[in-house]
Scaffold this active site. Sequence first.
Site, mmCIF file in Angstrom:
data_model
loop_
_atom_site.group_PDB
_atom_site.id
_atom_site.type_symbol
_atom_site.label_atom_id
_atom_site.label_comp_id
_atom_site.label_asym_id
_atom_site.label_seq_id
_atom_site.Cartn_x
_atom_site.Cartn_y
_atom_site.Cartn_z
ATOM 1 N N CYS A 158 25.623 111.723 -75.277
ATOM 2 C CA CYS A 158 25.512 110.373 -74.879
ATOM 3 C C CYS A 158 26.743 109.486 -73.386
ATOM 4 O O CYS A 158 25.927 109.365 -73.262
ATOM 5 C CB CYS A 158 25.551 109.035 -75.824
ATOM 6 S SG CYS A 158 26.285 109.068 -77.170
ATOM 7 N N HIS A 290 27.700 105.424 -80.147
ATOM 8 C CA HIS A 290 26.441 105.694 -78.981
ATOM 9 C C HIS A 290 26.684 104.709 -77.534
ATOM 10 O O HIS A 290 27.591 103.677 -77.545
ATOM 11 C CB HIS A 290 25.305 105.414 -80.004
ATOM 12 C CG HIS A 290 24.071 105.892 -79.005
ATOM 13 N ND1 HIS A 290 23.705 107.122 -77.912
ATOM 14 C CD2 HIS A 290 22.897 105.392 -78.343
ATOM 15 C CE1 HIS A 290 22.900 107.574 -78.021
ATOM 16 N NE2 HIS A 290 22.469 106.089 -77.486
ATOM 17 N N ASN A 306 18.669 103.984 -72.907
ATOM 18 C CA ASN A 306 18.833 104.442 -73.767
ATOM 19 C C ASN A 306 19.083 105.991 -73.387
ATOM 20 O O ASN A 306 18.660 106.270 -71.798
ATOM 21 C CB ASN A 306 18.329 104.685 -75.157
ATOM 22 C CG ASN A 306 19.302 105.288 -76.057
ATOM 23 O OD1 ASN A 306 20.318 105.541 -76.143
ATOM 24 N ND2 ASN A 306 18.842 104.692 -77.323
#
Length: 365
Positions: A158, A290, A306
Site C-alpha cells: 500500500c 495502511h 484505496n
Amino acid sequence: MSTLFIISILLFLASFSYAMDISTIEYKYDKSSAWRTDEEVKEIYELWLAKHDKVYSGLVEYEKRFEIFKDNLKFIDEHNSENHTYKMGLTPYTDLTNEEFQAIYLGTRSDTIHRLKRTINISERYAYEAGDNLPEQIDWRKKGAVTPVKNQGKCGSCWAFSTVSTVESINQIRTGNLISLSEQQLVDCNKKNHGCKGGAFVYAYQYIIDNGGIDTEANYPYKAVQGPCRAAKKVVRIDGYKGVPHCNENALKKAVASQPSVVAIDASSKQFQHYKSGIFSGPCGTKLNHGVVIVGYWKDYWIVRNSWGRYWGEQGYIRMKRVGGCGLCGIARLPYYPTKAAGDENSKLETPELLQWSEEAFPLA
C-alpha cells in the site's frame, strides 16, 4: 451436444449473471426474523466465489472458508440492520478472518513511522490560518488528476500505491499529463522499504528523487511479488516531498485543496475490511498500518482512494468522516505530499500512453 453439457453451460451463465448482481442479495436481512438458512448462505457464497474467481486447494479449505464467510456475513447483516452512517457488504475479503486480512493487506510499517516522525521536515506551506478561504468541496477525480483505482493484491505494498498515486496526481496538475506510474518499480528497487512486507512514504519519495524519476506502469507492470530490480526509464520526476502539520485537519484540508495527499490510517477493523458505502465513522484506532490517498473532501468527510480494487468500498473509494484533531483512524497524524515545479518538461518525455479521463471511470461521491 449432450443434455448434460447444455445444462452445465446454462448453470454457468446463470451463476455469472447472479454474481454480477450479488449486491441485490446482500441486504435482504430483517433483524426481526431468524437469520439466513445455511442453504441461503451457501447460495450467496457460491455467487460470491464466481464473482471473485475464488478457487481453493480442496474441499477442506472450501468448507473452512465457508464458515469464515458465514460469520462475516452475519456480522455484516447485523451492522446493516442498525442505524449507521455507512453500510458494510461482501468484499473480496469476506472469506478471511480479520487477523488474516491484516496480515496480508496492511503494509505501512509502524516501526518506521515512529522513527520518521522525529526527522521529517514539516512544511508551513499548508499551515492553516484564520481567514483562509478554502473551497467548500474539492474532488481531484473530477479534475482529471487521478488514475483509475488499482489493486495491490496479496502484497503489503500500500505504501507504494499511495505514494505513486500522489506523484501521478501532482504530475498531472503541473504538466497536464495523467500517466499511470509503476508501483512495481518501488516494490523491487526501493531497498529502504520492504517490498510486500510494508514500507514508508518518505523512503518511496526519496527513491524517486534519488533515481531521477519513475517509470510507467506499462513499462514496468505490477506483479504483486517482490522481484529483482530491473532497468527502468525515468518518465516522471518530483522535486521533493513535505509533511503537512500533524493532527490538524484544517491544514490537511488546505493541502488537499491544492493536491491529493498521502496519509496513513488504522484500517485494521472488521468494519473497514467489509466497508461498502456511505460515510465511514469507525470504529477504528490510531495505529497507523495502511497507506491511502485523500483525493478530495466535502463538508463533513474525506474522499479517500484505496488500493484494493474496485470491488471494495465505493468502487475502490471510501468516504471517511471528518472529526477534527488527529482525525478518524489517525488520518491526520502523518500526511505528506510530493512537490514538483510547474512546467517540468521531464514528465513529457517518453510518455507513450497518456490516460484519457472520463467521468465514467470514477464513481463520484
